[in-house]
Design a protein around this motif. Structure first.
Motif, short mmCIF file in Angstrom:
data_model
loop_
_atom_site.label_atom_id
_atom_site.label_comp_id
_atom_site.label_asym_id
_atom_site.label_seq_id
_atom_site.Cartn_x
_atom_site.Cartn_y
_atom_site.Cartn_z
N ALA A 152 2.14 44.92 2.51
CA ALA A 152 3.55 44.95 2.92
C ALA A 152 4.39 45.69 1.90
O ALA A 152 5.27 46.49 2.26
N ALA A 153 4.13 45.44 0.62
CA ALA A 153 4.89 46.12 -0.45
C ALA A 153 4.63 47.63 -0.42
O ALA A 153 5.55 48.44 -0.60
N ALA A 154 3.36 48.03 -0.20
CA ALA A 154 3.04 49.46 -0.11
C ALA A 154 3.75 50.10 1.09
O ALA A 154 4.22 51.24 1.01
N SER A 155 3.86 49.36 2.17
CA SER A 155 4.55 49.88 3.35
C SER A 155 6.05 50.01 3.10
O SER A 155 6.69 50.96 3.59
N VAL A 156 6.62 49.08 2.34
CA VAL A 156 8.04 49.18 1.97
C VAL A 156 8.27 50.41 1.10
O VAL A 156 9.24 51.16 1.28
N ALA A 157 7.37 50.65 0.14
CA ALA A 157 7.47 51.84 -0.71
C ALA A 157 7.40 53.11 0.12
O ALA A 157 8.12 54.09 -0.11
N THR A 158 6.53 53.09 1.12
CA THR A 158 6.41 54.24 2.02
C THR A 158 7.70 54.44 2.81
O THR A 158 8.15 55.57 3.01
N PHE A 159 8.30 53.34 3.25
CA PHE A 159 9.56 53.41 3.99
C PHE A 159 10.64 54.13 3.18
O PHE A 159 11.33 55.02 3.68
N PHE A 160 10.78 53.76 1.91
CA PHE A 160 11.81 54.39 1.07
C PHE A 160 11.47 55.84 0.76
O PHE A 160 12.36 56.68 0.63
N ALA A 161 10.17 56.15 0.64
CA ALA A 161 9.77 57.53 0.42
C ALA A 161 10.14 58.40 1.63
O ALA A 161 10.64 59.53 1.48
N VAL A 162 9.92 57.88 2.83
CA VAL A 162 10.30 58.61 4.06
C VAL A 162 11.82 58.73 4.15
O VAL A 162 12.35 59.75 4.58
#
Length: 531
Positions: free
Chosen positions: A248-258
């Motif tokens: 979930a944390a990795a997905s949140v980081a991906t969200f902010f990168a996008v």
């Protein structure tokens, strides 16, 4: 009269094909008249592209972890005792309990605290956890189909933001599942968003990196290197609840990168949103520190030409459906070959991966070695494909299939003579999964090179969708080991042998072939007017 009417109808069909060809010729003429600077010149391997690659790596890790989480979260523990009495495996436990000691508490040995361990699903009951994998995969299937449409309709960036956010939310919720049922529900919903991440991230990356750099970037930022990273993360997590939070944390980081990136300019131009495309390209140019006074003038010229090309191509464009993939006997044979073949490949790979706890040695090291082997093979095949003209797509498939057949045959024979686990099974499993990675790459290349432009995306979509069905039922393959240990490997061997035969018979070599733009003439199609 009937003959004349048929002739007129045929002439109408030919006229339609001619109009389609004229539309393509107009686009080609527009390209010839276009200015020396094109949209491709504005995509450079500089600062903005670096941000795209950071996003791509985060997305690749998120997709890999979300798709492979059940390799660890669904790993069966080993029975080492019951009530203080040393035992080895479920057979001895069953025999011990039949002797009147059914109340003893089994003692478990495990490398990763899986769902089976926490919720006490052991031996025969452990199949309930494996069965949830089929449901979770169905979620990925639905998500891939849904987000592909969302991406085309509302934009790549929005689709990625939605899919990464949803993936983060439901992976986080799944970490607090009170039982197996709710774990399956939340993981299935997370799988739907995982399917979206998987489908959209590659398209977005390709549209935002230079064409000359696409090959090495795609070979570098892919699932294979992340299969080396993911086992290390799993080792640090040690249990499925912590792993769900980390994903979930990795997905949140991906969200902010996008979130930091712009919408794909190519998609904006395709939708006719030229003002937004202009603003997006200016921001990208400024990020790359290449903006000057002449840029906007060149940009306006390029956008004008690009809009004209899309207007001409869409003016007379025709709508095609999946039935067009089967419109001639030849295309029908090729389509069935690709669809059934990719299902076999997926079935083999995931059947072995979802039962990696059967291998000797460390679960983490086995998966890391598997990822490293895949990556090395990918690089070697890419070099051979580049240097040797005779090293084609069909040959890659056949070599990989022969290697897989030998590995599966060795494992089946080894298990037939009563051996369980051991170095033969470990090496065979790792080599099979590693070589099968080439089957995915080579098959998708053949699909892109074999089908006409008019139905190429449809063909890729059909093959990608059907591959999920092989995944859905792979977790149950090793249930057959209850009958005999060698039967699952014999089943996988049969699937690979079938794929090898039909590919060798029905598919041609596609390396270096001229890409077709149009379907065969309508008088050569099986369905005639209906297609």
């Amino acid at each position: 009269m009937t003959k004349g009417r048929a002739t007129n109808t045929e002439e109408e069909h030919d006229s339609d094909d001619e109009e389609e060809e004229e539309s393509v010729e107009e686009v080609i003429d527009a390209e010839k008249k276009s200015p020396t600077v094109s949209l491709e010149n504005f995509v450079t391997l500089r600062w903005y592209c670096m941000l795209v690659l950071v996003m791509a790596e985060l997305t690749a890790f998120t997709a890999t972890a979300s798709s492979k989480v059940m390799v660890f979260a669904g790993a069966n523990p080993q029975i080492v005792g019951c009530g203080g009495v040393p035992l080895s495996g479920c057979y001895e436990l069953a025999a011990y309990r039949n002797n009147g000691t059914s109340s003893c508490v089994p003692e478990l040995q495990y490398q990763f605290k899986s769902v089976q361990v926490e919720f006490n699903y052991i031996c025969e009951d452990a199949k309930a956890v494996k069965n949830t994998i089929s449901v979770q995969t169905a979620g990925i299937l639905v998500g891939a189909a849904t987000f592909g449409q969302i991406s085309d309709t509302f934009g790549r960036r929005r689709a990625l933001l939605l899919s990464t956010l949803g993936n983060a939310i439901f992976n986080w919720i799944s970490a607090y599942s009170p039982d197996l049922f709710w774990f399956m529900v939340w993981r299935t919903l997370a799988g739907a968003f995982t399917g979206g991440v998987t489908v959209v991230q590659m398209v977005y990356m390709v549209e935002n990196i230079p064409s000359k750099d696409r090959m090495w970037i795609q070979n570098s930022i892919t699932w294979s290197p992340n299969m080396i990273i993911f086992p290390f993360v799993a080792w640090l997590c040690h249990d499925w609840r912590t792993m769900s939070v980390v994903i979930a944390a990795a997905s949140v980081a991906t969200f902010f990168a996008v979130f930091l990136l712009e919408e794909s300019p190519r998609w904006l131009i395709q939708k006719g949103r030229l003002d937004e495309a202009r603003k997006s390209l200016i921001k990208i140019r400024k990020t790359d520190r290449l903006y000057d006074e002449t840029f906007e003038k060149e940009l306006d010229e390029v956008l004008l030409v690009e809009s004209e090309k899309f207007a001409r191509s869409s003016k007379k464009s025709k709508k095609y459906t999946f039935i067009h993939l089967f419109c001639t006997w030849k295309m029908m044979a090729q389509s069935f070959t690709f669809i059934s073949g990719i299902m076999c490949t997926t079935f083999i790979v995931y059947a072995l991966m979802y039962n990696m706890e059967k291998l000797s040695g460390s679960l983490y090291w086995n998966m890391a070695i598997m990822g490293a082997s895949r990556w090395i093979i990918n690089i070697l095949v890419s070099i051979a494909d580049y240097r040797f003209a005779w090293f084609g797509r069909k040959m890659i498939n056949q070599i990989a299939m022969i290697a897989t057949l030998l590995s599966l045959f060795a494992m089946a024979v080894y298990a037939y003579f009563g051996s369980r686990g051991g170095i033969i099974i470990s090496i065979g499993t790792i080599s099979t999964v590693a070589t099968c990675s080439q089957l995915f790459i080579a098959k998708y290349l053949m699909v892109n090179e074999l089908y006409p432009t008019a139905v190429r995306n449809l063909a890729v979509s059909a093959v990608s969708t059907m591959s999920r069905f092989g995944n859905m039922f792979s977790a149950q393959a090793f249930y057959l080991s209850d009958i005999a240990e060698w039967i699952p490997y014999a089943l996988l061997f049969s699937c690979q042998l079938y794929d090898f035969i039909i590919l060798s018979v029905f598919l041609p070599e596609t390396k270096g072939v001229h890409l077709e733009n149009h379907l065969p003439p309508k008088h050569k199609r099986i369905f005639g007017k209906r297609t």
